[in-house]
Design an enzyme around this catalytic site. Sequence first.
Site, PDB file in Angstrom:
ATOM      1  N   GLY A  17      35.541  42.423  40.223  1.00 18.02           N
ATOM      2  CA  GLY A  17      36.410  41.591  41.040  1.00 18.02           C
ATOM      3  C   GLY A  17      37.850  41.774  40.610  1.00 18.02           C
ATOM      4  N   CYS A  37      37.067  39.353  31.727  1.00 20.92           N
ATOM      5  CA  CYS A  37      38.185  39.415  32.673  1.00 20.92           C
ATOM      6  C   CYS A  37      39.018  40.655  32.377  1.00 20.92           C
ATOM      7  CB  CYS A  37      39.054  38.165  32.537  1.00 20.92           C
ATOM      8  SG  CYS A  37      40.438  38.107  33.697  1.00 20.92           S
ATOM      9  N   LEU A  38      39.380  41.376  33.433  1.00 19.44           N
ATOM     10  CA  LEU A  38      40.197  42.579  33.259  1.00 19.44           C
ATOM     11  C   LEU A  38      41.556  42.240  32.639  1.00 19.44           C
ATOM     12  CD1 LEU A  38      39.448  44.433  36.624  1.00 19.44           C
ATOM     13  CD2 LEU A  38      38.546  44.971  34.342  1.00 19.44           C
ATOM     14  N   HIS A  55      35.567  32.602  39.568  1.00 14.84           N
ATOM     15  CA  HIS A  55      36.466  33.230  38.594  1.00 14.84           C
ATOM     16  C   HIS A  55      37.731  33.745  39.289  1.00 14.84           C
ATOM     17  CE1 HIS A  55      37.151  36.072  35.023  1.00 14.84           C
ATOM     18  NE2 HIS A  55      37.923  36.590  35.963  1.00 14.84           N
ATOM     19  N   GLU A  56      37.557  34.425  40.425  1.00  9.88           N
ATOM     20  CA  GLU A  56      38.708  34.990  41.146  1.00  9.88           C
ATOM     21  C   GLU A  56      39.578  33.901  41.751  1.00  9.88           C
ATOM     22  OE1 GLU A  56      39.105  37.842  40.375  1.00  9.88           O
ATOM     23  OE2 GLU A  56      37.082  38.549  39.982  1.00  9.88           O
TER      24      GLU A  56
HETATM   25  O1  GNR Z   1      34.743  42.532  35.937  1.00  7.49           O
HETATM   26  C1  GNR Z   1      34.582  41.302  35.814  1.00  7.49           C
HETATM   27  N1  GNR Z   1      33.393  40.825  35.383  1.00  7.49           N
HETATM   28  C2  GNR Z   1      33.053  39.478  35.401  1.00  7.49           C
HETATM   29  C3  GNR Z   1      31.932  39.079  34.683  1.00  7.49           C
HETATM   30  C4  GNR Z   1      31.545  37.754  34.682  1.00  7.49           C
HETATM   31  C5  GNR Z   1      32.247  36.827  35.400  1.00  7.49           C
HETATM   32  C6  GNR Z   1      33.389  37.203  36.098  1.00  7.49           C
HETATM   33  C7  GNR Z   1      33.780  38.521  36.117  1.00  7.49           C
HETATM   34  S1  GNR Z   1      35.161  38.993  37.038  1.00  7.49           S
HETATM   35  C8  GNR Z   1      35.706  40.385  36.103  1.00  7.49           C
HETATM   36  C9  GNR Z   1      36.880  41.071  36.766  1.00  7.49           C
HETATM   37  C10 GNR Z   1      38.069  40.137  36.740  1.00  7.49           C
HETATM   38  O2  GNR Z   1      38.737  39.925  35.774  1.00  7.49           O
HETATM   39  N2  GNR Z   1      38.335  39.513  37.847  1.00  7.49           N
HETATM   40  O3  GNR Z   1      39.349  38.633  37.907  1.00  7.49           O
HETATM   41 NI    NI Z   2      39.587  37.881  35.876  1.00  9.36          NI
END
Ligand code: GNR
Ligand code: NI
Length: 204
Positions: free
Chosen positions: A76, A124-125, A166-167
């Site tokens: 995401g 999270c990235l 999360h997003e």
């Molecule tokens: O790549 C992602 N993996 C993830 C794993 C568990 C819960 C949420 C995520 S989202 C994350 C990518 C990201 O940072 N999106 O904002």
């Molecule tokens: Ni994230």
Amino acid sequence: MRALARSFAQMARTAEQPGRTVQVPKQPLAEPPLPIHTLGDRVLRTPAKRIGKVDDAVRELVRDMLRSMYTAKGIGLAAPQVGVHKQLLVIDLDPENPASPPLVLINPEIRSFGSGLDSYEEGCLSIPGVYLDVVRPSTVEVNYRDEMGRPRRLKADGLLGRCIQHEMDHLNGVLFVDRVTDELSLNSELQEHGFQRGDVQSIR
Ligand code: GNR
Ligand code: NI
């Protein structure tokens, strides 16, 4: 000949026209086209603004976000992570499968949460290397517009429900570490990966 020349001109114009689709190859590039901001960067704390019109410029941004997400190996990506304060997010739970289209959510609004709660280890990235348990509602129902501006509604559970929440937090300047309750794990995981505890805005 004239007719032939004209049809080539039309073909060229068609090829140049920004597409009605946002699909991009799922192959990773050498670098994400849009650099991804990390914890401590103020842009991640700035709330995103509603998108007025879903036009070709928005769709081009969606394509660059998808390319960046596939390159960074995430499932995401929200626009604030690439420094764009717009209510836009992309999700692809199956990035290895060329046949499954990504989800594009524009101006998403949560209509309701389910009554159950789940704990799940998130990453999270924007906080690379950090993985911690977060408790969230198991299901969500969201209204949003797709990449053509059409209104949509989606009820999601499991990993999709998790990822949408999360997003959507990113759109409000909230990061998953703000929701972590295990203070000891939070501190050690942040320290281990070179992040500052002071950059977390714990929700409690
Ligand atoms: O790549 C992602 N993996 C993830 C794993 C568990 C819960 C949420 C995520 S989202 C994350 C990518 C990201 O940072 N999106 O904002
Ligand atoms: Ni994230």
